[in-house]
Design an enzyme around this catalytic site. Structure first.
Site, mmCIF file in Angstrom:
data_model
loop_
_atom_site.group_PDB
_atom_site.id
_atom_site.type_symbol
_atom_site.label_atom_id
_atom_site.label_comp_id
_atom_site.label_asym_id
_atom_site.label_seq_id
_atom_site.Cartn_x
_atom_site.Cartn_y
_atom_site.Cartn_z
ATOM 1 N N ASP A 1 -4.524 -9.748 9.378
ATOM 2 C CA ASP A 1 -5.705 -8.880 9.429
ATOM 3 C C ASP A 1 -7.011 -9.672 9.463
ATOM 4 O O ASP A 1 -8.097 -9.101 9.409
ATOM 5 C CB ASP A 1 -5.718 -7.879 8.273
ATOM 6 N N GLY B 1 0.014 4.050 0.958
ATOM 7 C CA GLY B 1 -0.266 4.706 2.224
ATOM 8 C C GLY B 1 0.587 4.195 3.361
ATOM 9 O O GLY B 1 0.854 4.922 4.329
ATOM 10 N N ASP C 1 0.822 -1.203 0.000
ATOM 11 C CA ASP C 1 0.000 0.000 0.000
ATOM 12 C C ASP C 1 0.862 1.261 0.000
ATOM 13 O O ASP C 1 1.682 1.447 0.904
ATOM 14 C CB ASP C 1 -0.887 -0.037 1.248
ATOM 15 N N ARG D 1 9.930 -7.624 2.187
ATOM 16 C CA ARG D 1 8.523 -7.233 2.065
ATOM 17 C C ARG D 1 7.861 -7.260 3.440
ATOM 18 O O ARG D 1 7.943 -8.253 4.173
ATOM 19 C CB ARG D 1 7.782 -8.170 1.112
#
Length: 245
Positions: free
Chosen positions: A207, A27, A25, A89
């Site tokens: 998540d 963001g 992302d 990552r």
């Protein structure tokens, strides 16, 4: 050439550090940079946003690669073309072991199942996707020193996010085979790293659980403290490896 800019990430060799932290992302690049001692915004083209980070005196990049194997492979290829030696990552994942790994838990992956497409166009399907041991060990060492509990295991890197009715997903099968988590990109990174002699690794925060989506087990609004723990492990690992590479 030092001044030649890569087509998609819009970075030159002179701008690219040997150690790079990648996130999906754009963001999340902003969440990473504010935890650094200082940073310099570099480029933002398509899904590829980049920042030069300084953390504990060491410089390295944080670059976003977007969603899925094809787009991330472009990012990784161009970083490697520019001389990246270590790419880690850091991202989110779903738990395939929901009785053990819950939302907010962190998993450091040692290998990945290649359910992407692009890596199979690079090398035979029998070829493994494995993390570099030094990267994997450093991530775990840092987590231990920071007293952040982590899990270790295999990730399923799949190009399929939303399941469809005609061909069933293999999530249940991989769960039974003790695959730890599912995400979308680290297998591609690991294969490309091995082929290009670039050290790679992956760290992920859970998540939810795709095996229990019908029960509402998903929330990408992660607990800030847990997300910050994953980022801090990543930053410290990058700083340590930047001293060497």
């Amino acid at each position: 050439m030092e001044g030649e800019m890569q087509r998609h990430i819009k970075l030159t060799k002179a701008q690219t550090t040997p150690v790079v932290l990648v996130v999906g992302d754009p963001g999340r690049v902003d969440k990473v940079k504010v935890l650094c001692d200082s940073y310099v915004d570099l480029a933002y083209n398509r899904e590829y946003k980049s920042v030069e980070c300084t953390y504990k005196g060491q410089k390295f990049l944080c670059v976003s690669h977007g969603v899925g194997s094809a787009g991330c492979a472009i990012c990784f290829e161009e970083l490697m073309n520019n001389g990246a030696k270590v790419i880690i990552r850091a991202g989110s994942c779903g738990s395939l072991q929901p009785t053990q790994m819950k939302r907010g838990d962190i998993c450091i992956c040692n290998a990945a199942v290649r359910e992407d497409r692009v890596s199979h166009l690079m090398i035979y399907s029998d070829f493994p996707a494995v993390a570099d041991y030094e990267v994997y060990a450093t991530l775990n060492q840092v987590a231990e020193e920071l007293k952040v509990p982590v899990f270790n295991g295999i990730s399923l890197s799949s190009d399929m996010y939303y399941p469809h009715k005609i061909i069933p997903t293999r999530l249940e099968d991989y769960s039974k085979a003790n695959v730890a988590v599912v995400e979308m990109e680290v297998a591609t990174l690991m294969v490309m790293g091995t082929l290009r002699k670039v050290k790679t690794g992956g760290i992920f925060i859970v998540d939810g659980c795709p095996l229990k989506w019908d029960e509402g087990d998903f929330d990408n609004n992660l607990v800030p403290e847990r997300l910050e723990n994953m980022i801090k492990i990543s930053l410290e690992t990058c700083a340590r490896l930047a001293k060497k590479y």
